[in-house]
Design a protein around this motif. Structure first.
Motif, PDB file in Angstrom:
ATOM      1  N   ASP A   1      43.751  18.964  17.109  1.00 40.81           N
ATOM      2  CA  ASP A   1      42.324  19.225  16.900  1.00 40.81           C
ATOM      3  C   ASP A   1      41.622  18.006  16.320  1.00 40.81           C
ATOM      4  O   ASP A   1      42.267  17.030  15.906  1.00 40.81           O
ATOM      5  CB  ASP A   1      42.114  20.450  16.006  1.00 40.81           C
ATOM      6  CG  ASP A   1      42.743  20.293  14.621  1.00 40.81           C
ATOM      7  OD1 ASP A   1      42.687  19.178  14.069  1.00 40.81           O
ATOM      8  OD2 ASP A   1      43.290  21.277  14.095  1.00 40.81           O
TER       9      ASP A   1
ATOM     10  N   LEU B   1      33.620  21.835  10.748  1.00 37.59           N
ATOM     11  CA  LEU B   1      33.764  22.272  12.138  1.00 37.59           C
ATOM     12  C   LEU B   1      35.026  21.661  12.733  1.00 37.59           C
ATOM     13  O   LEU B   1      35.366  20.516  12.427  1.00 37.59           O
ATOM     14  CB  LEU B   1      32.554  21.848  12.967  1.00 37.59           C
ATOM     15  CG  LEU B   1      31.180  22.361  12.501  1.00 37.59           C
ATOM     16  CD1 LEU B   1      30.087  21.785  13.384  1.00 37.59           C
ATOM     17  CD2 LEU B   1      31.135  23.881  12.529  1.00 37.59           C
ATOM     18  N   THR B   2      35.710  22.449  13.583  1.00 43.84           N
ATOM     19  CA  THR B   2      36.936  21.973  14.208  1.00 43.84           C
ATOM     20  C   THR B   2      36.921  22.302  15.697  1.00 43.84           C
ATOM     21  O   THR B   2      36.502  23.400  16.094  1.00 43.84           O
ATOM     22  CB  THR B   2      38.180  22.639  13.561  1.00 43.84           C
ATOM     23  OG1 THR B   2      38.167  22.386  12.158  1.00 43.84           O
ATOM     24  CG2 THR B   2      39.467  22.079  14.158  1.00 43.84           C
ATOM     25  N   TRP B   3      37.364  21.353  16.506  1.00 46.42           N
ATOM     26  CA  TRP B   3      37.494  21.546  17.955  1.00 46.42           C
ATOM     27  C   TRP B   3      38.942  21.293  18.357  1.00 46.42           C
ATOM     28  O   TRP B   3      39.589  20.363  17.868  1.00 46.42           O
ATOM     29  CB  TRP B   3      36.586  20.571  18.714  1.00 46.42           C
ATOM     30  CG  TRP B   3      35.133  20.814  18.503  1.00 46.42           C
ATOM     31  CD1 TRP B   3      34.301  21.591  19.246  1.00 46.42           C
ATOM     32  CD2 TRP B   3      34.308  20.251  17.465  1.00 46.42           C
ATOM     33  NE1 TRP B   3      33.027  21.554  18.741  1.00 46.42           N
ATOM     34  CE2 TRP B   3      33.000  20.745  17.646  1.00 46.42           C
ATOM     35  CE3 TRP B   3      34.566  19.389  16.391  1.00 46.42           C
ATOM     36  CZ2 TRP B   3      31.942  20.399  16.813  1.00 46.42           C
ATOM     37  CZ3 TRP B   3      33.520  19.043  15.543  1.00 46.42           C
ATOM     38  CH2 TRP B   3      32.225  19.546  15.755  1.00 46.42           C
ATOM     39  N   ASP B   4      39.447  22.140  19.251  1.00 43.03           N
ATOM     40  CA  ASP B   4      40.821  21.999  19.726  1.00 43.03           C
ATOM     41  C   ASP B   4      40.854  21.273  21.058  1.00 43.03           C
ATOM     42  O   ASP B   4      40.006  21.518  21.932  1.00 43.03           O
ATOM     43  CB  ASP B   4      41.481  23.373  19.893  1.00 43.03           C
ATOM     44  CG  ASP B   4      41.599  24.124  18.576  1.00 43.03           C
ATOM     45  OD1 ASP B   4      41.851  23.461  17.561  1.00 43.03           O
ATOM     46  OD2 ASP B   4      41.426  25.361  18.574  1.00 43.03           O
ATOM     47  N   TYR B   5      41.822  20.388  21.231  1.00 38.08           N
ATOM     48  CA  TYR B   5      42.049  19.772  22.533  1.00 38.08           C
ATOM     49  C   TYR B   5      42.772  20.778  23.423  1.00 38.08           C
ATOM     50  O   TYR B   5      43.759  21.391  23.003  1.00 38.08           O
ATOM     51  CB  TYR B   5      42.899  18.502  22.389  1.00 38.08           C
ATOM     52  CG  TYR B   5      42.118  17.307  21.884  1.00 38.08           C
ATOM     53  CD1 TYR B   5      41.352  16.547  22.757  1.00 38.08           C
ATOM     54  CD2 TYR B   5      42.159  16.936  20.539  1.00 38.08           C
ATOM     55  CE1 TYR B   5      40.641  15.447  22.306  1.00 38.08           C
ATOM     56  CE2 TYR B   5      41.444  15.836  20.076  1.00 38.08           C
ATOM     57  CZ  TYR B   5      40.684  15.097  20.965  1.00 38.08           C
ATOM     58  OH  TYR B   5      39.970  14.009  20.516  1.00 38.08           O
TER      59      TYR B   5
ATOM     60  N   GLN C   1      36.228  29.242  28.364  1.00 40.27           N
ATOM     61  CA  GLN C   1      35.715  29.707  27.077  1.00 40.27           C
ATOM     62  C   GLN C   1      34.270  30.176  27.233  1.00 40.27           C
ATOM     63  O   GLN C   1      33.500  29.627  28.026  1.00 40.27           O
ATOM     64  CB  GLN C   1      35.813  28.601  26.035  1.00 40.27           C
ATOM     65  CG  GLN C   1      34.938  27.397  26.289  1.00 40.27           C
ATOM     66  CD  GLN C   1      35.064  26.353  25.196  1.00 40.27           C
ATOM     67  OE1 GLN C   1      35.435  26.665  24.078  1.00 40.27           O
ATOM     68  NE2 GLN C   1      34.760  25.107  25.532  1.00 40.27           N
TER      69      GLN C   1
ATOM     70  N   ASN D   1      39.291  25.106  28.827  1.00 40.39           N
ATOM     71  CA  ASN D   1      37.963  24.666  28.411  1.00 40.39           C
ATOM     72  C   ASN D   1      36.878  25.360  29.222  1.00 40.39           C
ATOM     73  O   ASN D   1      35.873  25.840  28.675  1.00 40.39           O
ATOM     74  CB  ASN D   1      37.846  23.158  28.563  1.00 40.39           C
ATOM     75  CG  ASN D   1      36.461  22.648  28.166  1.00 40.39           C
ATOM     76  OD1 ASN D   1      36.113  22.648  27.010  1.00 40.39           O
ATOM     77  ND2 ASN D   1      35.687  22.229  29.157  1.00 40.39           N
TER      78      ASN D   1
END
Length: 225
Positions: free
Chosen positions: A81, A104-108, A117, A114
């Protein structure tokens, strides 16, 4: 009349100055140096390494300011992430450090995950309004220069882009319809007064203000739904 509108704008502007509750407000975005932070809304940004400071100016009581940022991430490993810390600050410390900070966190993930979602419709609406406002201001400039074809094409392309993800959303479809109607108008010379009105309204929209240029405010508790 125009005189009355000017008088009301000056009166309202002076009134807002007297209602300022936080001065020199900034939104700080702390992220890895490799993450690019770009404002979509017309806010000035000061960059210091991995820290981007979005300058919001002075705020009045209950004012609502929408800040749209585009974050571009470097290549990463699926399952890992990347994150950012957003903090609101002001000159006099009106905003407390704890209540005004968000992580804030984003996952690869792979492309399929992707694409599957769900969309954040509220974000879609805000972004669409920003792109519509920017396209309208540029189209006004092109129309003023006599480049009617490019002005109309710009609005048409922007409408098509928003339509591609609008689905059945009523607000997004309304933005598309407005751009399409404006695109037809821009195919010919537009009177200067009308151009200025369009530019002014679009500029206010991009800056989270009403059509008249006043600060947008949250509804009182009894009026919220």
């Amino acid at each position: 009349s125009d005189v009355a509108q000017i008088r009301d704008a000056i009166t309202s502007g002076v009134g807002e100055t007297l209602e300022i509750v936080a001065r020199a407000v900034s939104l700080e975005v702390l992220a890895r140096d490799e993450i690019e932070v770009e404002p979509i809304t017309p806010h000035k940004v000061a960059r210091r390494g991995g820290r981007s400071v979005v300058l919001l100016g002075d705020l009045v009581s209950e004012q609502v300011v929408q800040v749209v940022l585009r974050l571009t991430f470097p290549y990463g490993t699926i399952g890992h992430d990347a994150g950012a810390i957003l903090t609101v600050t002001d000159r006099d410390g009106v905003f407390g450090s704890d209540a005004s900070q968000v992580r804030l966190t984003w996952d690869y993930a792979d492309s399929v995950t992707n694409d599957q979602q769900p969309r954040e419709r509220e974000v879609d609406r805000v972004v669409a309004r920003m792109f519509a406002a920017r396209a309208t201001q540029e189209a006004v400039r092109l129309n003023r220069e006599g480049d009617y074809r490019r002005a109309a094409d710009l609005l048409e392309r922007t409408a098509a882009r928003i339509r591609s993800y609008a689905g059945t959303d009523t607000e997004l479809r309304a933005i598309v319809d407005e751009l399409n109607a404006r695109h037809v108008v821009m195919e010919a010379p537009v009177p200067e007064y009308d151009r200025k009105q369009m530019h002014y309204a679009s500029s206010n929209m991009a800056r989270s203000r009403t059509v008249q240029g006043l600060a947008m405010r949250s509804a009182p508790p009894e009026k919220r739904v």
